[in-house]
Structures are given as structure tokens and as C-alpha cells.
Design a protein around this motif. Structure first.
Motif: not given
Length: 110
Positions: A6-18, A79-89
């Protein structure tokens, strides 16, 4: 299937992205390799903290890279709520379909 936590709902990590991405990973994060949270066949999960905010704890999943596993080329979280991964084809179809079609692989082929 797998572990679920279970992860906490609050995941304010905007400071980490900056955080300045020009700094190396090891200069931004402190990984506690003595604190193993879990293991799998190809990975280990460790406790880690962001050096600028050591009170906030994170899980770091370290995936062992094998030649038979695809490589991560890049990733994006713009993109909000999305992690996009570029993978080897990896062309050649689905492994499961190939196993079903062939039915048997020798040790050398596997």
C-alpha cells in the motif's frame, strides 16, 4: 502475483522532477544496499533516499541486465499519471507463441 504494497495517496514529488538531471544518479540518491526490501529472479529492491530530502524514503528496483533482456533506452514522465519507456525493439514475435509453436527447445536453443 508478485508483491503488493500500500502506497500513500499523497505522492508530491514535483521537487524531485525539478532536480538538476545533470547531476549523476549517485550524487542525487543514497541507496541503502544493506536494506533489501525484496528480491526477484532478475532484480533486487533497496531502500533509498533523495540526498536533498533524506526524510522521504523510496524504493529502488535494480534490474540485473542480461543479454537476453531488452534494454531501456529512455523514459519520460511528462504525461500525467503515465511513465513512457523507450525499449530496445526485439523483432521476431512473442516468446510464448514461439514456445507453443515449437513445443520443445534443447538446452542450447534456450
Amino acid at each position: 502475483m508478485g508483491n503488493s504494497f500500500l502506497c500513500p495517496v499523497q505522492t508530491d514529488v514535483d521537487w524531485l522532477r525539478l532536480a538538476p538531471q545533470s547531476l549523476s544518479f549517485d550524487s542525487r540518491f543514497d541507496v541503502d544496499e544493506d536494506n533489501v526490501l525484496g528480491t526477484g529472479k532478475f532484480s533486487t529492491v533497496y531502500m533509498c533516499t533523495y540526498r536533498e530530502n533524506p526524510d522521504q524514503r523510496y524504493a529502488l528496483k535494480a534490474i540485473n541486465q542480461h543479454s537476453s533482456i531488452i534494454r531501456l533506452i529512455d523514459m519520460d514522465e511528462s504525461t500525467p499519471n503515465t511513465i513512457r519507456l523507450v525499449l530496445e525493439l526485439c523483432e521476431g514475435g512473442e516468446l510464448y507463441d514461439r514456445i507453443q509453436q515449437k513445443r520443445f527447445y534443447s538446452a542450447c536453443q534456450s
